[in-house]
Design an enzyme around this catalytic site. Structure first.
Site, short mmCIF file in Angstrom:
data_model
loop_
_atom_site.label_atom_id
_atom_site.label_comp_id
_atom_site.label_asym_id
_atom_site.label_seq_id
_atom_site.Cartn_x
_atom_site.Cartn_y
_atom_site.Cartn_z
CD GLU A 16 -2.92 -1.29 2.26
OE1 GLU A 16 -4.10 -1.64 2.08
OE2 GLU A 16 -2.44 -1.12 3.40
CG MET A 67 -8.92 -5.69 8.62
SD MET A 67 -7.98 -7.22 8.35
CE MET A 67 -7.71 -7.77 10.01
CG ASP A 109 -11.96 -8.37 -0.49
OD1 ASP A 109 -10.89 -7.79 -0.24
OD2 ASP A 109 -12.91 -8.44 0.32
#
Ligand code: ADE
Length: 230
Positions: A12, A172, A196
């Site tokens: 990321e 998260m 996803d």
């Protein structure tokens, strides 16, 4: 001005570091922080590792130790809102911790005394992201993000998160970073590209699309930084 740019996983932040070119690496509190001057403005980049605890530590360190005065988060998320397809960008208007649960005492899910279910992201940064999207001819969807220490891969879990938080996406780290920034009075912005849809095949989809979606989010974040330093 000193801008914190964080993600949770190496993938990321790698596209962000690539864009910076050279940077200084500092080890602090069992993590690495990458300091650079980008277009005349100081930036600190880090990936926290996955989850609420590590992201809290990293956000707090970037603000309290490295003295960043705003924070941008870039990464991937599981989509809940059916309008969000793989690779689409969602910017959080507000975020909640879906696994913070003292409902046994009559409190709503996501709430503990002294806190609130939702933490609001910075409105100016959200509006700025819409300007950037317009200029790039792309779209960012504004929505609610639910955060928890759980990779969701189950439609029933997803439905429960929708029921309680009306969330559009889940991940998260966003809410924990938001709570820290809010407590320390730092403007924050959470951007995610969908990897996803948090269903039974989520882990396969994540493995396939995490890197490409991370790049989409990181590239957009750097356009935001360009606009901020302009
Ligand atoms: N980040 C990306 N996809 C996710 C999922 N399905 N659950 C939690 N975090 C995610």
């Amino acid at each position: 001005m000193k801008i914190a740019i964080m993600g949770a996983m190496p993938e990321e932040v790698a596209p962000i570091l690539k864009k910076l070119g050279s940077y200084k690496t500092t080890k602090y509190a069992d993590n690495e922080y990458y300091e650079a001057t980008y277009k005349g403005v100081e930036v600190v980049v880090a990936y926290s590792k996955i989850g609420k605890v590590f992201s809290t530590l990293t956000a707090s360190t970037m603000i309290q130790h490295f003295k960043c005065d705003r924070l941008l988060f870039s990464g991937v998320a599981g989509g809940i809102n059916p309008n969000l397809k793989i690779g689409d960008l969602i910017v959080a208007s507000k975020l909640a911790q879906h696994d913070l649960d003292i409902t046994a005492f009559g409190h709503p899910l996501g709430f503990v005394p002294g806190g609130s279910v939702f933490v609001q992201a910075d409105r100016e940064l959200i509006e700025l992201s819409k300007e950037v999207a317009l200029e790039l001819g792309t779209t960012v969807q504004e929505g609610i993000i639910a955060t928890g220490d759980q990779f969701v891969h189950d439609a029933r879990v997803k439905e429960n998160i929708v029921k309680h938080f009306n969330a559009d996406a889940l991940e998260m780290e966003g809410a924990s970073v938001g709570v820290i920034c809010d407590a320390l009075g730092i403007a924050f912005f959470i951007l995610r590209a969908i990897s996803d849809t948090a269903d039974t095949d989520a882990s396969f989809s994540f493995d396939e699309f995490m890197e490409s979606s991370a790049i989409i989010s990181a590239e957009f974040i750097m356009k935001m930084v360009d606009k901020i330093v302009d």
